[in-house]
Motif scaffolding. Sequence first.
Motif, PDB file in Angstrom:
ATOM      1  N   ASN A   1       0.842  -1.202   0.000  1.00  0.00           N
ATOM      2  CA  ASN A   1       0.000   0.000   0.000  1.00  0.00           C
ATOM      3  C   ASN A   1       0.871   1.243   0.000  1.00  0.00           C
ATOM      4  O   ASN A   1       2.009   1.206   0.457  1.00  0.00           O
ATOM      5  CB  ASN A   1      -0.902   0.002   1.237  1.00  0.00           C
TER       6      ASN A   1
ATOM      7  N   GLY B   1       0.907   3.743   6.031  1.00  0.00           N
ATOM      8  CA  GLY B   1       0.875   2.935   4.818  1.00  0.00           C
ATOM      9  C   GLY B   1      -0.124   1.787   4.865  1.00  0.00           C
ATOM     10  O   GLY B   1      -0.795   1.506   3.891  1.00  0.00           O
ATOM     11  N   ALA B   2      -0.227   1.109   6.003  1.00  0.00           N
ATOM     12  CA  ALA B   2      -1.197   0.021   6.143  1.00  0.00           C
ATOM     13  C   ALA B   2      -2.426   0.485   6.921  1.00  0.00           C
ATOM     14  O   ALA B   2      -3.550   0.218   6.519  1.00  0.00           O
ATOM     15  CB  ALA B   2      -0.567  -1.170   6.851  1.00  0.00           C
TER      16      ALA B   2
ATOM     17  N   ASN C   1       4.733  -1.745   2.809  1.00  0.00           N
ATOM     18  CA  ASN C   1       3.884  -0.563   2.675  1.00  0.00           C
ATOM     19  C   ASN C   1       4.795   0.658   2.619  1.00  0.00           C
ATOM     20  O   ASN C   1       5.873   0.661   3.209  1.00  0.00           O
ATOM     21  CB  ASN C   1       2.923  -0.480   3.858  1.00  0.00           C
TER      22      ASN C   1
ATOM     23  N   SER D   1       3.930   1.426   8.439  1.00  0.00           N
ATOM     24  CA  SER D   1       2.907   0.392   8.604  1.00  0.00           C
ATOM     25  C   SER D   1       1.699   0.947   9.346  1.00  0.00           C
ATOM     26  O   SER D   1       0.583   0.813   8.890  1.00  0.00           O
ATOM     27  CB  SER D   1       3.459  -0.840   9.325  1.00  0.00           C
TER      28      SER D   1
ATOM     29  N   ASN E   1       8.649  -2.132   5.677  1.00  0.00           N
ATOM     30  CA  ASN E   1       7.812  -0.965   5.396  1.00  0.00           C
ATOM     31  C   ASN E   1       8.749   0.227   5.272  1.00  0.00           C
ATOM     32  O   ASN E   1       9.761   0.297   5.971  1.00  0.00           O
ATOM     33  CB  ASN E   1       6.797  -0.784   6.523  1.00  0.00           C
TER      34      ASN E   1
END
Length: 83
Positions: free
Chosen positions: A18, A24-25, A43, A51, A69
């Motif tokens: 992502n 990001g998550a 991510n 994350s 991440n």
Amino acid sequence: MYHLDGTIAIINSTISNNKAGSGGAIMSDNGTIKISFSTIVKNQVQNAGASIYNRGASVAFKNSIVAKNDGPNYAGSYIQIHQ
């Protein structure tokens, strides 16, 4: 994923690949996050919290992997902001 108040449970899941400004998550404002038997990987963010970017929520991890991440500022996998 954006989380506002309440409780969210992430079980036996993978959150990966992502991209976001922050989180990001998961981007979270207040509430409770429970992550069990899950993987949060790869991510990316432009700002912080590759994350999880957390503002005031309670976060618990159980038997989970958080790895790879990426992002520029405090991009480590997890960032906690108290307001």
